[in-house]
Design a protein around this motif. Structure first.
Motif, PDB file in Angstrom:
ATOM      1  N   VAL A  18       1.063  -1.158   0.589  1.00  0.00           N
ATOM      2  CA  VAL A  18       0.351   0.625  -0.063  1.00  0.00           C
ATOM      3  C   VAL A  18       1.009   0.784   0.182  1.00  0.00           C
ATOM      4  N   THR A  19       0.489   2.134  -1.125  1.00  0.00           N
ATOM      5  CA  THR A  19       1.039   3.410  -0.873  1.00  0.00           C
ATOM      6  C   THR A  19       0.063   4.495  -0.728  1.00  0.00           C
ATOM      7  N   PRO A  20       0.501   5.400   0.561  1.00  0.00           N
ATOM      8  CA  PRO A  20      -1.061   5.885   1.006  1.00  0.00           C
ATOM      9  C   PRO A  20      -0.392   7.850   0.389  1.00  0.00           C
ATOM     10  N   ARG A  21      -1.334   8.373   0.906  1.00  0.00           N
ATOM     11  CA  ARG A  21      -1.178   9.513   0.581  1.00  0.00           C
ATOM     12  C   ARG A  21      -1.378  10.205  -1.790  1.00  0.00           C
ATOM     13  N   ALA A  22      -1.820   8.879  -2.091  1.00  0.00           N
ATOM     14  CA  ALA A  22      -1.150   8.827  -3.850  1.00  0.00           C
ATOM     15  C   ALA A  22      -1.750  10.446  -4.211  1.00  0.00           C
ATOM     16  N   SER A  23      -1.596  10.242  -5.249  1.00  0.00           N
ATOM     17  CA  SER A  23      -2.526  11.304  -5.797  1.00  0.00           C
ATOM     18  C   SER A  23      -4.147  11.159  -6.496  1.00  0.00           C
ATOM     19  N   ARG A  24      -4.250   9.207  -6.565  1.00  0.00           N
ATOM     20  CA  ARG A  24      -5.485   9.100  -7.107  1.00  0.00           C
ATOM     21  C   ARG A  24      -5.942   7.832  -6.392  1.00  0.00           C
ATOM     22  N   ALA A  25      -6.914   7.521  -6.364  1.00  0.00           N
ATOM     23  CA  ALA A  25      -6.524   5.911  -5.902  1.00  0.00           C
ATOM     24  C   ALA A  25      -6.644   4.691  -6.863  1.00  0.00           C
ATOM     25  N   ARG A  26      -6.294   3.888  -6.510  1.00  0.00           N
ATOM     26  CA  ARG A  26      -6.290   2.881  -8.076  1.00  0.00           C
ATOM     27  C   ARG A  26      -5.625   1.641  -6.943  1.00  0.00           C
ATOM     28  N   LEU A  27      -5.184   0.812  -7.939  1.00  0.00           N
ATOM     29  CA  LEU A  27      -4.985  -0.474  -7.391  1.00  0.00           C
ATOM     30  C   LEU A  27      -3.981  -0.633  -9.054  1.00  0.00           C
ATOM     31  N   VAL A  28      -3.031  -1.638  -8.868  1.00  0.00           N
ATOM     32  CA  VAL A  28      -2.001  -1.882 -10.005  1.00  0.00           C
ATOM     33  C   VAL A  28      -0.667  -3.436 -10.023  1.00  0.00           C
ATOM     34  N   ILE A  29      -1.587  -3.735 -11.412  1.00  0.00           N
ATOM     35  CA  ILE A  29      -0.075  -4.898 -11.069  1.00  0.00           C
ATOM     36  C   ILE A  29       0.972  -4.601 -11.687  1.00  0.00           C
ATOM     37  N   GLU A  30       2.143  -4.971 -10.742  1.00  0.00           N
ATOM     38  CA  GLU A  30       3.229  -5.086 -11.739  1.00  0.00           C
ATOM     39  C   GLU A  30       3.668  -5.319 -11.656  1.00  0.00           C
ATOM     40  N   GLY A  31       4.034  -6.619 -12.398  1.00  0.00           N
ATOM     41  CA  GLY A  31       4.645  -8.249 -12.378  1.00  0.00           C
ATOM     42  C   GLY A  31       4.064  -8.888 -11.693  1.00  0.00           C
ATOM     43  N   GLU A  32       4.634  -9.809 -10.545  1.00  0.00           N
ATOM     44  CA  GLU A  32       3.733 -10.400 -10.170  1.00  0.00           C
ATOM     45  C   GLU A  32       2.934  -9.930  -8.279  1.00  0.00           C
ATOM     46  N   ASP A  33       3.681  -8.657  -8.663  1.00  0.00           N
ATOM     47  CA  ASP A  33       2.525  -7.859  -7.359  1.00  0.00           C
ATOM     48  C   ASP A  33       1.798  -6.894  -7.659  1.00  0.00           C
ATOM     49  N   LEU A  34       0.904  -7.090  -6.148  1.00  0.00           N
ATOM     50  CA  LEU A  34      -0.496  -6.434  -6.117  1.00  0.00           C
ATOM     51  C   LEU A  34      -0.033  -5.013  -5.742  1.00  0.00           C
ATOM     52  N   ARG A  35       0.207  -3.668  -6.449  1.00  0.00           N
ATOM     53  CA  ARG A  35       0.119  -2.899  -5.845  1.00  0.00           C
ATOM     54  C   ARG A  35      -1.287  -1.408  -5.824  1.00  0.00           C
ATOM     55  N   ALA A  36      -2.030  -1.100  -4.075  1.00  0.00           N
ATOM     56  CA  ALA A  36      -2.712  -0.018  -3.807  1.00  0.00           C
ATOM     57  C   ALA A  36      -2.023   0.968  -3.410  1.00  0.00           C
ATOM     58  N   TYR A  37      -2.663   2.415  -4.421  1.00  0.00           N
ATOM     59  CA  TYR A  37      -3.144   3.342  -3.343  1.00  0.00           C
ATOM     60  C   TYR A  37      -3.714   4.129  -3.883  1.00  0.00           C
ATOM     61  N   VAL A  51      -8.096   1.066   1.507  1.00  0.00           N
ATOM     62  CA  VAL A  51      -7.690  -0.234   0.838  1.00  0.00           C
ATOM     63  C   VAL A  51      -9.301  -1.228   0.707  1.00  0.00           C
ATOM     64  N   GLN A  52      -9.463  -1.971   1.127  1.00  0.00           N
ATOM     65  CA  GLN A  52     -10.208  -3.154   1.590  1.00  0.00           C
ATOM     66  C   GLN A  52     -11.551  -2.222   0.243  1.00  0.00           C
ATOM     67  N   VAL A  53     -11.842  -0.997   0.571  1.00  0.00           N
ATOM     68  CA  VAL A  53     -13.177  -0.397  -0.233  1.00  0.00           C
ATOM     69  C   VAL A  53     -12.781  -0.987  -1.959  1.00  0.00           C
TER      70      VAL A  53
END
Length: 82
Positions: A18-37, A51-53
């Motif tokens: 998880v990356t908090p304080r991002a410019s916009r909320a989104r989920l990104v798949i980077e390779g085999e990793d999942l990132r939540a902004y 993140v739950q939402v």
């Protein structure tokens, strides 16, 4: 946003960073990793709730079915679908 509907099976565990304080909320798949902004600060569980939402929306399930198992205060989290 990433489409994760194929993971909406009870008992599935989803690890993400998880990356908090991002410019916009989104989920990104980077390779085999999942990132939540998320746009909120990590105070009082607000980032965890955001993140739950996001996960619930990407999975197509109710947010009550997405349960945080590990990582309440960490950037690396593990959620389980109930």
């Amino acid at each position: 946003m990433a489409d994760l509907t194929h993971l909406a099976i009870p008992g599935t565990r989803i690890a993400l960073r998880v990356t908090p304080r991002a410019s916009r909320a989104r989920l990104v798949i980077e390779g085999e990793d999942l990132r939540a902004y998320v746009t909120v600060a990590p105070e009082g569980g607000k980032a965890n709730a955001a993140v739950q939402v996001l996960l619930a929306k990407a999975l197509g399930v109710a947010k009550s079915r997405v349960v945080l198992v590990r990582g309440q205060t960490s950037r690396d989290k593990l959620f389980e679908i109930s």
